[in-house]
Design a protein around this motif. Structure first.
Motif, PDB file in Angstrom:
ATOM      1  N   ALA A  67       0.916  -1.174   0.050  1.00  0.00           N
ATOM      2  CA  ALA A  67       0.084  -0.098  -0.026  1.00  0.00           C
ATOM      3  C   ALA A  67       0.773   1.254  -0.134  1.00  0.00           C
ATOM      4  O   ALA A  67       0.832   2.273  -0.761  1.00  0.00           O
ATOM      5  CB  ALA A  67      -0.935   0.018   1.211  1.00  0.00           C
ATOM      6  N   GLU A  68       1.723   1.297   0.996  1.00  0.00           N
ATOM      7  CA  GLU A  68       2.815   2.480   1.071  1.00  0.00           C
ATOM      8  C   GLU A  68       3.719   2.419  -0.201  1.00  0.00           C
ATOM      9  O   GLU A  68       4.189   3.762  -0.578  1.00  0.00           O
ATOM     10  CB  GLU A  68       3.473   2.228   2.329  1.00  0.00           C
ATOM     11  CG  GLU A  68       2.589   2.781   3.333  1.00  0.00           C
ATOM     12  CD  GLU A  68       3.388   2.598   4.964  1.00  0.00           C
ATOM     13  OE1 GLU A  68       4.668   2.336   4.879  1.00  0.00           O
ATOM     14  OE2 GLU A  68       2.647   3.120   5.861  1.00  0.00           O
ATOM     15  N   MET A  69       4.440   1.556  -0.508  1.00  0.00           N
ATOM     16  CA  MET A  69       5.486   1.614  -1.304  1.00  0.00           C
ATOM     17  C   MET A  69       5.277   0.120  -2.188  1.00  0.00           C
ATOM     18  O   MET A  69       6.032  -0.823  -1.647  1.00  0.00           O
ATOM     19  CB  MET A  69       6.796   1.641  -0.856  1.00  0.00           C
ATOM     20  CG  MET A  69       7.957   1.744  -1.776  1.00  0.00           C
ATOM     21  SD  MET A  69       9.355   1.970  -1.124  1.00  0.00           S
ATOM     22  CE  MET A  69       9.653   3.636  -1.743  1.00  0.00           C
ATOM     23  N   GLY A  70       4.906   0.059  -3.305  1.00  0.00           N
ATOM     24  CA  GLY A  70       4.942  -1.175  -4.010  1.00  0.00           C
ATOM     25  C   GLY A  70       6.182  -1.538  -4.576  1.00  0.00           C
ATOM     26  O   GLY A  70       7.020  -0.783  -4.442  1.00  0.00           O
ATOM     27  N   SER A  75      11.806  -0.542  -6.596  1.00  0.00           N
ATOM     28  CA  SER A  75      13.090  -0.798  -7.489  1.00  0.00           C
ATOM     29  C   SER A  75      13.213   0.741  -8.505  1.00  0.00           C
ATOM     30  O   SER A  75      14.492   0.747  -8.848  1.00  0.00           O
ATOM     31  CB  SER A  75      12.939  -1.726  -8.235  1.00  0.00           C
ATOM     32  OG  SER A  75      11.924  -1.923  -9.071  1.00  0.00           O
ATOM     33  N   ARG A  76      11.962   1.014  -8.822  1.00  0.00           N
ATOM     34  CA  ARG A  76      12.382   2.203  -9.699  1.00  0.00           C
ATOM     35  C   ARG A  76      12.866   3.597  -8.698  1.00  0.00           C
ATOM     36  O   ARG A  76      13.437   4.397  -9.779  1.00  0.00           O
ATOM     37  CB  ARG A  76      11.051   2.547 -10.559  1.00  0.00           C
ATOM     38  CG  ARG A  76      10.516   1.417 -11.102  1.00  0.00           C
ATOM     39  CD  ARG A  76      10.406   1.494 -12.521  1.00  0.00           C
ATOM     40  NE  ARG A  76       9.933   0.382 -13.120  1.00  0.00           N
ATOM     41  CZ  ARG A  76       8.714  -0.197 -13.525  1.00  0.00           C
ATOM     42  NH1 ARG A  76       7.815   0.994 -13.708  1.00  0.00           N
ATOM     43  NH2 ARG A  76       8.538  -1.151 -14.434  1.00  0.00           N
ATOM     44  N   GLU A  77      12.642   3.519  -7.762  1.00  0.00           N
ATOM     45  CA  GLU A  77      13.086   4.783  -6.941  1.00  0.00           C
ATOM     46  C   GLU A  77      14.707   4.828  -6.739  1.00  0.00           C
ATOM     47  O   GLU A  77      15.148   5.722  -6.174  1.00  0.00           O
ATOM     48  CB  GLU A  77      12.302   4.930  -5.675  1.00  0.00           C
ATOM     49  CG  GLU A  77      10.959   5.583  -6.287  1.00  0.00           C
ATOM     50  CD  GLU A  77      10.213   6.108  -4.820  1.00  0.00           C
ATOM     51  OE1 GLU A  77      10.693   5.717  -3.788  1.00  0.00           O
ATOM     52  OE2 GLU A  77       9.350   6.741  -4.990  1.00  0.00           O
ATOM     53  N   ALA A  78      15.364   3.794  -7.148  1.00  0.00           N
ATOM     54  CA  ALA A  78      16.783   3.409  -7.032  1.00  0.00           C
ATOM     55  C   ALA A  78      17.528   3.872  -8.262  1.00  0.00           C
ATOM     56  O   ALA A  78      17.026   3.779  -9.104  1.00  0.00           O
ATOM     57  CB  ALA A  78      17.023   1.958  -6.587  1.00  0.00           C
ATOM     58  N   ALA A  99      10.474 -14.995 -10.592  1.00  0.00           N
ATOM     59  CA  ALA A  99      10.344 -13.797  -9.801  1.00  0.00           C
ATOM     60  C   ALA A  99       9.586 -14.424  -8.776  1.00  0.00           C
ATOM     61  O   ALA A  99       8.170 -14.399  -8.737  1.00  0.00           O
ATOM     62  CB  ALA A  99       9.449 -12.733 -10.607  1.00  0.00           C
ATOM     63  N   ASP A 100      10.115 -15.060  -7.699  1.00  0.00           N
ATOM     64  CA  ASP A 100       9.299 -15.714  -6.726  1.00  0.00           C
ATOM     65  C   ASP A 100       9.594 -15.240  -5.313  1.00  0.00           C
ATOM     66  O   ASP A 100       9.219 -16.013  -4.455  1.00  0.00           O
ATOM     67  CB  ASP A 100       9.708 -17.342  -6.725  1.00  0.00           C
ATOM     68  CG  ASP A 100      11.110 -17.846  -6.564  1.00  0.00           C
ATOM     69  OD1 ASP A 100      11.917 -16.707  -6.388  1.00  0.00           O
ATOM     70  OD2 ASP A 100      11.444 -18.810  -6.651  1.00  0.00           O
ATOM     71  N   ASP A 101      10.127 -14.357  -5.110  1.00  0.00           N
ATOM     72  CA  ASP A 101      10.411 -13.769  -4.010  1.00  0.00           C
ATOM     73  C   ASP A 101      10.531 -11.997  -4.232  1.00  0.00           C
ATOM     74  O   ASP A 101      10.687 -11.625  -5.476  1.00  0.00           O
ATOM     75  CB  ASP A 101      11.568 -14.315  -3.038  1.00  0.00           C
ATOM     76  CG  ASP A 101      12.869 -14.025  -3.517  1.00  0.00           C
ATOM     77  OD1 ASP A 101      13.035 -13.174  -4.866  1.00  0.00           O
ATOM     78  OD2 ASP A 101      13.985 -14.446  -3.112  1.00  0.00           O
ATOM     79  N   LEU A 108      13.294  -8.349 -11.689  1.00  0.00           N
ATOM     80  CA  LEU A 108      12.681  -8.325 -13.140  1.00  0.00           C
ATOM     81  C   LEU A 108      11.751  -7.067 -13.130  1.00  0.00           C
ATOM     82  O   LEU A 108      11.571  -6.965 -14.559  1.00  0.00           O
ATOM     83  CB  LEU A 108      11.614  -9.743 -12.869  1.00  0.00           C
ATOM     84  CG  LEU A 108      11.276 -10.361 -13.931  1.00  0.00           C
ATOM     85  CD1 LEU A 108      12.598 -10.879 -15.011  1.00  0.00           C
ATOM     86  CD2 LEU A 108      10.573 -11.500 -14.084  1.00  0.00           C
ATOM     87  N   ALA A 109      11.378  -6.404 -12.421  1.00  0.00           N
ATOM     88  CA  ALA A 109      10.407  -5.454 -12.605  1.00  0.00           C
ATOM     89  C   ALA A 109      11.355  -3.974 -12.809  1.00  0.00           C
ATOM     90  O   ALA A 109      10.682  -2.989 -13.162  1.00  0.00           O
ATOM     91  CB  ALA A 109       9.650  -5.336 -11.427  1.00  0.00           C
ATOM     92  N   THR A 110      12.565  -4.186 -12.974  1.00  0.00           N
ATOM     93  CA  THR A 110      13.129  -2.806 -12.930  1.00  0.00           C
ATOM     94  C   THR A 110      13.915  -2.693 -14.326  1.00  0.00           C
ATOM     95  O   THR A 110      14.328  -3.511 -14.924  1.00  0.00           O
ATOM     96  CB  THR A 110      14.221  -2.604 -11.890  1.00  0.00           C
ATOM     97  OG1 THR A 110      14.747  -1.419 -11.775  1.00  0.00           O
ATOM     98  CG2 THR A 110      15.370  -3.807 -11.999  1.00  0.00           C
ATOM     99  N   ASP A 111      14.139  -1.345 -14.706  1.00  0.00           N
ATOM    100  CA  ASP A 111      15.000  -1.023 -15.674  1.00  0.00           C
ATOM    101  C   ASP A 111      16.042  -0.026 -15.055  1.00  0.00           C
ATOM    102  O   ASP A 111      16.974   0.492 -16.061  1.00  0.00           O
ATOM    103  CB  ASP A 111      14.218  -0.262 -16.840  1.00  0.00           C
ATOM    104  CG  ASP A 111      13.369   1.268 -16.038  1.00  0.00           C
ATOM    105  OD1 ASP A 111      13.434   1.249 -15.165  1.00  0.00           O
ATOM    106  OD2 ASP A 111      12.800   1.794 -16.920  1.00  0.00           O
TER     107      ASP A 111
END
Ligand code: CTP
Length: 392
Positions: A67-70, A75-78, A99-101, A108-111
């Protein structure tokens, strides 16, 4: 300040992640940690939270965090994700896109650029499966450091130790310094590897070029935003991320591919092109017959570098490579003038470096010489890419 997301994997070297956090904080970076289930067997979330002065994330299923930080935002904020220690298992799951943890899902979700500092038992590091996974990650654009060599916690000896913290820091600084758009909009041709010149259907003239230096240069240029046409002789190397590769066999094929790839803003001719080819390729396998050596008439191959130096579409920056065993600088300067190149990267091959990972090179330009002593080929590539970005 850089915002670093540190993923702590499950290995004995996890305690060194604590040291890394302290060093990163001292260097003014913000650190957020993700602790894997395995990592939690070696260090506690409490330790990482105290050192990073930030909440530590451990699970994908924390509804409050979602809720607070998906996890996507995390990952994108880094600015950079550092995996330390990168265990054999984590590297394998990253390479397979699992992507199991929380850690693998973030990855996997980051660029965002990812750096892996591996640490594992020497046999695990040398295992073909791990080497395959590392090669795959590298070709996906992940920066996987080479581990250190030496005595290991398990009592064995060899490559697999976590790189020392100062080396990881240096790598982080280097990745932060790289400007990912300094070559955007530029088209650069890179030739790499050897050429094979057929003699008959089963034999050919070749050389020991591995192609590693040319591929590293193509990767470094692409990571700065260049459109890269990599014209590769026969080598067994993965294609670097965001690079367009054209495979060729002979010098004639390579010359044609370069011709087709023009125009370009720069060309980096790293290939070890065979100077000679058989004048007539035998249609059948040559037999040894009565023992007399078969007549082998050779003829000169086209000099690709010298040819494009005089082409109407000559790239603005033309860079040649020269492998020399003696009088390195003298030969390189003469070659620069003779071939009409702007720069020559002179490679001192008096030791056994061909096919290896490290190099001593001299950048020879009209203005003078700059020497880069005993650098890994990847760092030679990064420095050259920076010089090219400055020059274009
Ligand atoms: N080169 C080329 N086409 C060739 C030969 C070489 O484009 N037919 C380029 C290489 O890619 C490299 C540079 O020219 O950038 C190397 O020059 P070369 O004269 O081949 O170097 P050496 O083989 O080291 O030359 P020498 O025999 O004079 O030492």
């Amino acid at each position: 300040m850089t915002r670093i997301l540190l993923i702590v994997g499950g290995g004995i070297a996890a305690y060194k992640a604590c040291e890394l956090i302290r060093a990163l904080r001292a260097a003014g970076h913000e650190v957020r940690c993700v602790l894997t289930e395995g990592g939690a067997h070696f260090v506690t979330a409490m330790t990482l939270a105290a050192l990073s002065e930030n909440k530590v994330h451990t699970t994908l299923w924390d509804l409050k965090d979602e809720a607070e930080m998906g996890h996507i935002r995390l990952s994108r904020e880094a600015d950079l994700i550092v995996v330390c220690p990168g265990t054999a298992d984590l590297i394998a799951r990253m390479a397979a896109g699992v992507a199991d943890d929380l850690a693998t899902t973030l990855l996997l979700a980051t660029d965002t650029p990812v750096l892996v500092a591996p640490a594992m038992n020497v046999r695990m590091w040398l295992h073909p499966a791990t080497q395959r996974n590392v090669a795959r990650l590298r070709s996906d654009g992940v920066r996987v450091m080479d581990p250190d060599d030496g005595a290991m916690a398990c009592g064995e000896f060899g490559p697999g130790r976590l790189p020392e913290v100062p080396r990881i820091l240096a790598e982080i600084n280097r990745l932060n310094a790289a400007d990912h758009s300094s070559l955007s909009g530029r088209h650069i041709i890179v030739t790499a590897g050897p050429t094979h010149e057929p003699i008959d259907p089963v034999r050919y003239i070749a050389n020991r070029s591995s192609g590693k230096q040319g591929f590293a240069i193509a990767a470094a240029l692409a990571s700065r935003g260049a459109r890269v046409s990599l014209i590769a002789g026969p080598v067994d190397l993965p294609t670097p991320a965001r690079v367009t590769r054209y495979d060729v066999v002979t010098a004639q094929d390579m010359a044609l591919a370069v011709e087709v790839a023009l125009p370009a803003d720069a060309a980096v001719m790293v290939a070890a092109v065979a100077d000679w080819r058989a004048a007539d390729v035998a249609p059948q396998k040559l037999k040894k017959g009565d023992g007399a050596p078969p007549p082998l008439q050779l003829e000169r191959n086209v000099d690709i570098l010298a040819t494009i130096a005089h082409d109407a579409r000559r790239p603005r920056l033309l860079i040649g490579f020269a492998a020399e065993t003696e009088q390195v600088l003298e030969h390189a300067q003469a070659k620069r003038r003779r071939k009409g190149a702007d720069w020559i990267v002179a490679n001192d091959v008096s030791g056994d470096v061909m096919g290896g990972d490290a190099n001593t090179v001299h950048l020879v330009t009209a203005a003078g010489v700059e020497s880069w002593e005993h650098l890994p080929k990847t760092l030679v590539a990064e420095r050259l890419a920076d010089r090219i970005a400055d020059a274009l």
